[in-house]
Design a protein around this motif. Structure first.
Motif: not given
Length: 112
Positions: A24-28, A46-47, A91-96, A101-102
């Motif tokens: 993935g590209s985003v990790y929470h 990610d999500d 967290a999933a909404a933030n990842a999306r 944005r990226a």
């Protein structure tokens, strides 16, 4: 949110998720449960999925027989209702949003 360049602990957690196949590209970081000889983590990737793993404190290695990557929906179902689900959904909404944005930034010409 975990940032691989933010520090050693973030690096270790992101690498553990990657080692389990969690690309993935985003990790929470969703959960951290300290135990006697190991720490248990849940990391949103990610999500779409969640890496659930135990890290040995002595060696800093994954205890593979007690670790896995599961789907977002499966994890969401397992945690039930309440604060943990609210945190997961945020967290999933933030990842999306970060992924969107990226992608948007990648399509823009650089400004110099």
């Amino acid at each position: 949110m975990l940032l691989p360049s933010a520090g050693r602990q973030d690096d270790i957690l992101v690498q553990a998720a990657l080692d389990l196949g969690g690309e993935g590209s985003v990790y929470h970081l969703l959960a951290h449960i300290p135990e006697q000889g190991e720490d248990i983590y849940a990391v949103l990737i990610d999500d779409h999925s969640v890496a659930c793993f135990e890290l040995s404190r002595d060696e800093g290695t994954i205890i593979r027989e007690r670790s896995s990557v599961i789907s977002f929906d499966q994890y969401r179902s397992q945690i039930g209702q309440g604060k943990r689900r609210i945190g997961l959904d945020k967290a999933a909404a933030n990842a999306r949003e970060l992924i969107k944005r990226a992608a948007s930034d990648a399509g823009r010409p650089s400004q110099r």
